[in-house]
Design a protein around this motif. Structure first.
Motif, mmCIF file in Angstrom:
data_model
loop_
_atom_site.group_PDB
_atom_site.id
_atom_site.type_symbol
_atom_site.label_atom_id
_atom_site.label_comp_id
_atom_site.label_asym_id
_atom_site.label_seq_id
_atom_site.Cartn_x
_atom_site.Cartn_y
_atom_site.Cartn_z
ATOM 1 N N ARG A 3 0.844 -1.189 0.000
ATOM 2 C CA ARG A 3 0.000 0.000 0.000
ATOM 3 C C ARG A 3 0.884 1.245 0.000
ATOM 4 O O ARG A 3 1.896 1.301 0.698
ATOM 5 C CB ARG A 3 -0.889 0.009 1.241
ATOM 6 N N LEU A 4 0.505 2.244 -0.767
ATOM 7 C CA LEU A 4 1.245 3.497 -0.759
ATOM 8 C C LEU A 4 1.010 4.222 0.555
ATOM 9 O O LEU A 4 -0.109 4.219 1.092
ATOM 10 C CB LEU A 4 0.805 4.387 -1.919
ATOM 11 N N SER A 5 2.052 4.845 1.066
ATOM 12 C CA SER A 5 1.934 5.589 2.321
ATOM 13 C C SER A 5 2.096 7.074 2.048
ATOM 14 O O SER A 5 2.947 7.495 1.257
ATOM 15 C CB SER A 5 2.975 5.116 3.330
ATOM 16 N N LEU A 29 -7.836 9.727 0.674
ATOM 17 C CA LEU A 29 -6.662 8.896 0.443
ATOM 18 C C LEU A 29 -6.810 7.547 1.135
ATOM 19 O O LEU A 29 -6.497 6.498 0.564
ATOM 20 C CB LEU A 29 -5.410 9.611 0.953
ATOM 21 N N PHE A 34 -4.626 4.190 0.591
ATOM 22 C CA PHE A 34 -3.360 4.698 1.111
ATOM 23 C C PHE A 34 -3.276 4.462 2.624
ATOM 24 O O PHE A 34 -4.296 4.506 3.332
ATOM 25 C CB PHE A 34 -3.238 6.206 0.876
ATOM 26 N N ARG A 373 -1.893 9.017 -6.842
ATOM 27 C CA ARG A 373 -1.544 7.650 -7.213
ATOM 28 C C ARG A 373 -0.895 7.621 -8.608
ATOM 29 O O ARG A 373 0.128 6.939 -8.826
ATOM 30 C CB ARG A 373 -2.791 6.760 -7.175
#
Length: 382
Positions: A3-5, A29, A34, A373
């Protein structure tokens, strides 16, 4: 898949507008998958930054006055170098603990120059990190125009040397950043428009008022509060009034106001259902802050705007006059804000036509998540 932080810094000083907008974006987000850490450094406000995100709270500071001329702690004491050092160290440690893919800094370098003591070291740490996070500034569509000589040049220099994206929370059909930032053409990094960051459509109002007066964060609208009290007392039209003072008004002042209320005027410090109340109001009376205007546009109600203009502030006046030009609001300037002037402006607004239909994009929070993203994917692509 990882997962993107996102690491989101926001500092509110006078009202809660910056915090509210950042919280809406942070929630979007999180909804988009996120991992979000929100770092706040202002007076604690119940309900913010909201569920679904991690929260880091720095020792709180606020503005010493409406002109944003100095920083003080919650007891009104000017902060010293030791205080600043402690905040800066806490912010850097939070960044190191998070190890984010994306860092979002609210307002800076267009605003919040008072926080350079901690933001410049943060930017240095970001630049020294490998792999380096995407660095984004998150700004509203209309900026403060009256700035000291050299500040706009400094802003452009910081953007071009350190930032990867300027994320403007506005609809370019309404306002583009060049309208209030004269050096916009010198910005070499990408500028992306998200749309206005409005709350989701509210449920129908549980109560209906003829006149719904709201004073944002509460610290900068005392004249509007006093004028509302007198206008409600002296106007014999049978209107049902509601006054929301904002959460930052000192308790003793709120108690005095509540004790001075006339029949027909309901007074609250805060209403969680404010956006819903707007849908049932014949007229909203408010300052012209970004978030309140978004709520009014979402509700589609009549609007009388009293833009905040103390300390040379220009942003709210610009926004209010642009909305008036589109037929979406009427404007009463602060210098004409008296009980009599307010009562007359309210009567005229209620007698006037309904606001024009608009097609402004109000889904800025959701669009911000999509933009971040996509830009991160491009940023890390070979």
């Amino acid at each position: 898949m990882k997962r993107l932080s996102a690491f989101f810094y926001v500092q509110h000083l006078l009202g809660i507008g910056h915090l509210a907008r950042a919280s809406r974006i942070a929630a979007a987000l999180a909804d988009d998958g996120f991992d979000v850490t929100v770092v706040t450094g202002g007076a604690p406000i119940a309900g913010f930054p909201g569920p679904g995100v991690k929260s880091v709270t720095l020792p709180p500071v606020t503005s010493g006055d409406e002109g944003f001329s100095g920083l003080v702690d919650l007891k009104g004491k000017p902060i010293d170098d030791d205080f600043k050092k402690r905040r800066s160290e806490m912010l850097l440690q939070a960044f190191l603990d998070c190890r984010p893919d994306i860092v979002i800094v609210e307002a800076f370098p267009f605003g919040r120059r008072q926080m350079r003591f901690e933001l410049l070291p943060l930017i240095e740490a970001i630049d020294a990190t490998s792999p380096r996070p995407l660095l984004v500034t998150s700004v509203r569509d209309i900026l403060q125009e009256r700035v000291k000589p050299g500040r706009n040049e400094e802003t452009v220099d910081l953007l071009n040397r350190h930032f990867n994206l300027v994320m403007v929370h506005g609809d370019p059909a309404f306002a583009t950043i060049d309208k209030t930032f004269p050096l916009a053409e010198a910005i070499r990094v990408e500028v992306a428009y998200t749309g206005l960051v409005a709350a989701p459509p509210p449920i129908a109002a549980s109560e209906c008022y003829d006149v719904l007066v709201s004073v944002g964060g509460g610290a900068a609208g005392k004249n509007l509060v006093r004028s509302t009290l007198e206008a409600a007392r002296n106007t014999d039209k049978g209107w049902k009034w509601c006054l929301i003072t904002g959460p930052n008004l000192p308790q003793d002042e709120f108690d005095a106001i509540a004790g001075d209320a006339t029949p027909g005027l309901s007074i609250f410090r805060f209403r969680q259902d404010f956006a819903s109340l707007l849908t049932g109001a014949r007229l909203s009376v408010s300052q012209a802050g970004y978030n309140t205007v978004c709520d009014v546009l979402r509700a589609g109600c009549r609007s009388l705007l009293v833009p905040f203009a103390a300390g040379g502030e220009t942003e709210q006046t610009v926004r209010a006059l642009m909305l008036e030009e589109l037929g979406l609001a009427t404007v009463l300037t602060e210098k004409h804000l008296t009980p009599e002037g307010l009562a007359q402006a309210i009567a005229q607004a209620l007698a006037g036509p309904a606001p024009s239909t608009h097609r402004l994009d109000l889904e800025g929070a959701r669009h911000a998540a999509k933009i971040l993203r996509e830009r991160f994917k491009q940023f890390r692509s070979p």
